[in-house]
Design an enzyme around this catalytic site. Structure first.
Site, mmCIF file in Angstrom:
data_model
loop_
_atom_site.group_PDB
_atom_site.id
_atom_site.type_symbol
_atom_site.label_atom_id
_atom_site.label_comp_id
_atom_site.label_asym_id
_atom_site.label_seq_id
_atom_site.Cartn_x
_atom_site.Cartn_y
_atom_site.Cartn_z
ATOM 1 N N ARG A 51 0.801 -1.220 0.000
ATOM 2 C CA ARG A 51 0.000 0.000 0.000
ATOM 3 C C ARG A 51 0.836 1.274 0.000
ATOM 4 N NH1 ARG A 51 -4.727 -0.703 4.225
ATOM 5 N NH2 ARG A 51 -2.861 -1.128 5.429
ATOM 6 N N LYS A 148 0.276 -18.426 6.497
ATOM 7 C CA LYS A 148 -0.687 -18.795 7.514
ATOM 8 C C LYS A 148 -1.291 -17.525 8.103
ATOM 9 C CE LYS A 148 1.366 -19.022 12.042
ATOM 10 N NZ LYS A 148 1.835 -19.752 13.185
ATOM 11 N N HIS A 178 6.263 -22.905 7.570
ATOM 12 C CA HIS A 178 7.722 -22.776 7.551
ATOM 13 C C HIS A 178 8.419 -23.881 8.336
ATOM 14 C CE1 HIS A 178 6.847 -20.436 11.205
ATOM 15 N NE2 HIS A 178 8.033 -20.808 11.596
ATOM 16 N N LYS A 182 12.420 -26.421 7.537
ATOM 17 C CA LYS A 182 13.591 -26.583 8.407
ATOM 18 C C LYS A 182 14.415 -27.791 7.954
ATOM 19 C CE LYS A 182 11.632 -24.341 12.441
ATOM 20 N NZ LYS A 182 12.623 -23.300 12.724
ATOM 21 N N GLU A 216 8.248 -21.594 23.554
ATOM 22 C CA GLU A 216 8.741 -20.240 23.288
ATOM 23 C C GLU A 216 8.909 -19.497 24.604
ATOM 24 O OE1 GLU A 216 6.916 -18.380 19.546
ATOM 25 O OE2 GLU A 216 5.361 -19.728 20.256
ATOM 26 N N ASP A 235 -2.994 -21.608 16.360
ATOM 27 C CA ASP A 235 -1.789 -20.940 15.887
ATOM 28 C C ASP A 235 -0.637 -21.925 15.652
ATOM 29 O OD1 ASP A 235 -0.428 -18.482 15.295
ATOM 30 O OD2 ASP A 235 0.677 -18.701 17.180
ATOM 31 N N HIS A 240 1.688 -26.456 12.520
ATOM 32 C CA HIS A 240 3.094 -26.844 12.671
ATOM 33 C C HIS A 240 3.269 -28.196 13.359
ATOM 34 C CE1 HIS A 240 3.727 -22.835 11.342
ATOM 35 N NE2 HIS A 240 3.534 -22.234 12.506
ATOM 36 N N LYS A 331 3.725 -20.376 25.201
ATOM 37 C CA LYS A 331 4.466 -19.110 25.256
ATOM 38 C C LYS A 331 4.971 -18.893 26.682
ATOM 39 C CE LYS A 331 2.625 -17.546 21.236
ATOM 40 N NZ LYS A 331 3.551 -17.560 20.124
HETATM 41 P P1 NAD Z 1 1.960 -6.482 8.193
HETATM 42 O O1 NAD Z 1 0.731 -5.873 8.743
HETATM 43 O O2 NAD Z 1 3.269 -6.121 8.807
HETATM 44 O O3 NAD Z 1 2.071 -6.101 6.641
HETATM 45 C C1 NAD Z 1 0.972 -6.136 5.803
HETATM 46 C C2 NAD Z 1 1.373 -5.768 4.389
HETATM 47 O O4 NAD Z 1 0.204 -5.822 3.583
HETATM 48 C C3 NAD Z 1 1.936 -4.358 4.225
HETATM 49 O O5 NAD Z 1 2.989 -4.398 3.287
HETATM 50 C C4 NAD Z 1 0.756 -3.570 3.659
HETATM 51 O O6 NAD Z 1 1.135 -2.498 2.821
HETATM 52 C C5 NAD Z 1 0.082 -4.641 2.834
HETATM 53 N N1 NAD Z 1 -1.336 -4.328 2.631
HETATM 54 C C6 NAD Z 1 -2.295 -4.211 3.578
HETATM 55 N N2 NAD Z 1 -3.482 -3.904 2.998
HETATM 56 C C7 NAD Z 1 -3.255 -3.836 1.675
HETATM 57 C C8 NAD Z 1 -4.083 -3.533 0.546
HETATM 58 N N3 NAD Z 1 -5.386 -3.252 0.678
HETATM 59 N N4 NAD Z 1 -3.512 -3.544 -0.667
HETATM 60 C C9 NAD Z 1 -2.210 -3.831 -0.828
HETATM 61 N N5 NAD Z 1 -1.383 -4.122 0.200
HETATM 62 C C10 NAD Z 1 -1.896 -4.103 1.427
HETATM 63 O O7 NAD Z 1 1.711 -8.057 8.183
HETATM 64 P P2 NAD Z 1 2.784 -9.228 8.310
HETATM 65 O O8 NAD Z 1 3.094 -9.441 9.737
HETATM 66 O O9 NAD Z 1 3.901 -8.984 7.374
HETATM 67 O O10 NAD Z 1 1.919 -10.496 7.849
HETATM 68 C C11 NAD Z 1 1.604 -10.774 6.494
HETATM 69 C C12 NAD Z 1 0.980 -12.157 6.408
HETATM 70 O O11 NAD Z 1 1.903 -13.125 6.857
HETATM 71 C C13 NAD Z 1 -0.276 -12.345 7.264
HETATM 72 O O12 NAD Z 1 -1.126 -13.246 6.617
HETATM 73 C C14 NAD Z 1 0.279 -13.008 8.515
HETATM 74 O O13 NAD Z 1 -0.685 -13.778 9.173
HETATM 75 C C15 NAD Z 1 1.350 -13.878 7.920
HETATM 76 N N6 NAD Z 1 2.423 -14.252 8.840
HETATM 77 C C16 NAD Z 1 3.185 -13.296 9.437
HETATM 78 C C17 NAD Z 1 4.217 -13.667 10.272
HETATM 79 C C18 NAD Z 1 5.106 -12.642 10.915
HETATM 80 O O14 NAD Z 1 6.019 -13.042 11.620
HETATM 81 N N7 NAD Z 1 4.889 -11.368 10.719
HETATM 82 C C19 NAD Z 1 4.460 -15.019 10.520
HETATM 83 C C20 NAD Z 1 3.670 -15.980 9.894
HETATM 84 C C21 NAD Z 1 2.661 -15.578 9.056
#
Ligand code: NAD
Length: 483
Positions: A51, A148, A178, A182, A216, A235, A240, A331
């Protein structure tokens, strides 16, 4: 022995959510390391799509910062980084509207592998899939990668599968878990299926029980309100721990082929018995060490969501009838550790008068820290003191055995992204697997909800609730220490 790095074909990888937390912490640093290793060639490109209103240079600056923060100092290299950044591009895009899509289409090249990583909230998966097709950006050979959580129950997982299936064939969908990326998890398959040693013993007749632990030290502060809608079962266990259980319990596939492997995992999930309420322990951590407890972190003083769960599972098939699988994850526990421990049965008869030092053989597969395996064996205690037994580990730390080139195992995300480019789905969950896992998990969750069960409090920094210890003690067994 020199590590073999085989470059992948040139690709365009679009990362939707390329400015988000996951992209910054895992995906982009992982790609940098693959570039550094020579696996990603200079004719490949990474296109951030999110975004934020950035241009290519703005995105490159953001990625340089992420690499400085999340790649270990000894792997940082200015010259390599400079070359890597040249391969990055950016498009500001609106998943829910039309903004940015024509620009993305104009950027894509033909004749290279195309993959689209959905690193955004699952609520946007459908919008992205639809627009990729509507704008004729993704074709029938292109791949999508989804993160996920994949649903929060069977109904939502089915809906998500159906949404993706409207636009993409199952062979194009890469559902990330993920844990499957591993090194040790894959080694589990090599150890089982490339050696004759374990397979004859790999059954209820010789295996007393299996323990799977993912512990964790961190709590849920910072994302407590979100976590409270999920909990440890959704979760961690449904995905996992379930995947780990499958790899231990599956039958040998006829070939190391994505569908053959996933067919065998699916059979395991389908053979899982319903879990009885007395075989489930849930917990919530208390405040401690200057940090708040779960109820504060979740911002919900009446929360009944678990930050810890332990379960005893049974697999109803010929191989495993009678061998319990104990799973636990939580946790704010004593240490950060993930391991699978396979405890073998006693020899049928002891020939030694003094069997005092005797312990079971245990095969321990460590996922973190220090990925590796240990086989606990009985030997004679050295010295002239007669025949006394003692237990020693046969240590299979891969880094030591395989030399310097293997000292650093790639992060799970690095391997998985390269597998997407190679078009290998073996380490990704198939839609029917995810649905089967939810079909098993749903009644467990609705069971405690309908009974109104409350999680038991446990001390921060402990190994979990008292009742979890009892779950094993009742069966004359004990959990391995969390350390
Ligand atoms: P985040 O909130 O940090 O980032 C979200 C991203 O989506 C941003 O780049 C934002 O610009 C983009 N975005 C949001 N709305 C949008 C729209 N309408 N159009 C275009 N882009 C848009 O989220 P995150 O933590 O990076 O997580 C992303 C995905 O990965 C989620 O499904 C989350 O469940 C999964 N996930 C995250 C982690 C982690 O450690 N952060 C681990 C496992 C899974």
């Amino acid at each position: 022995m020199v590590s073999r790095v085989i470059p992948v074909e040139p690709f365009d990888l679009v990362i939707f959510g390329g400015t988000g937390d996951l992209a910054r912490r895992k995906i982009l640093p992982g790609l940098y390391r693959r570039f550094q290793a020579g696996q990603m060639t200079p004719d490949s490109r990474i296109i951030g799509a999110a975004r934020a209103d950035l241009d290519d240079n703005g995105f490159r600056a953001l990625v340089a910062e992420a690499i400085a923060e999340f790649v270990p100092a000894e792997r940082q290299d200015k010259a390599v980084l400079g070359e890597f950044l040249k391969q990055l591009h950016y498009v500001a895009i609106d998943a829910k509207g039309e903004g940015g899509w024509p620009q993305l289409k104009a950027l894509m090249r033909s004749g290279v592998v195309q993959a689209f990583y959905f690193s955004v909230a699952p609520a946007l998966f459908g919008d992205l899939a639809e627009r990729l097709r509507a704008h004729k950006i993704a074709g029938k050979n292109d791949r999508i990668v989804v993160e996920k959580p994949f649903g929060r129950d069977l109904a939502t997982a089915r809906e998500l599968n159906a949404t993706l299936a409207r636009h993409f064939d199952e062979s194009q969908i890469y559902r990330i878990d993920h844990y499957l990326g591993k090194e040790t998890v894959q080694n589990l398959m090599a150890v089982r299926f490339a050696n004759i040693l374990f397979e004859p013993l790999w059954k209820a007749e010789y295996i007393d029980h299996v323990q799977i632990t993912v512990a964790e030290t961190v709590g849920v502060d910072g994302r407590g309100a979100y976590y409270d809608t999920s909990g440890a079962m959704r979760d961690m266990v449904q995905n996992h721990l379930m995947q780990l259980l499958c790899l231990i319990a599956m039958e040998p596939p006829y070939h190391f082929d994505p569908n053959a492997v996933r067919d065998e995992k699916l059979k395991v999930i389908r053979a899982l018995d319903a879990v009885q309420p007395q075989d489930i322990v849930r917990g919530q951590y208390l405040a401690g060490d200057g940090q708040g407890g779960y109820l504060e972190h979740s911002e919900n003083p009446a929360s009944r969501t678990e930050s810890y769960i332990a379960l005893k599972c049974h697999i109803s098939n010929w191989r495993w009838k009678g061998t319990p699988f104990y799973l636990r994850t939580g946790k704010r526990l004593r240490a950060r550790t993930s391991e699978i421990a396979i405890t073998f049965k006693e020899p049928p008869h002891s020939i030694f008068d003094d069997a005092e030092g005797w312990r079971e053989n245990v095969l321990v597969i460590r996922l973190q820290p220090n990925e590796g395996m240990n086989l606990m064996m009985m030997i004679k205690e050295p010295g002239p003191g007669g025949m006394r037994l003692t237990q020693v580990p046969l240590d299979m730390s891969f880094a030591d055995a395989l030399g310097e080139a293997h000292q650093e195992t790639p992060d799970a995300y690095e391997r998985l992204i390269m597998d997407v480019i190679r078009g290998n789905q073996t380490l990704f969950m198939r839609g029917d697997e995810v649905e089967a896992a939810w079909a098993w998990a749903d009644p467990i969750i609705t069971g405690w909800e309908s009974r109104g069960d409350k999680p038991q409090a446990y001390d921060a920094g402990s190994s979990g609730p008292e009742d979890a210890l009892m779950l094993m003690h009742r069966d004359g067994r004990r959990w391995r220490d969390i350390r």
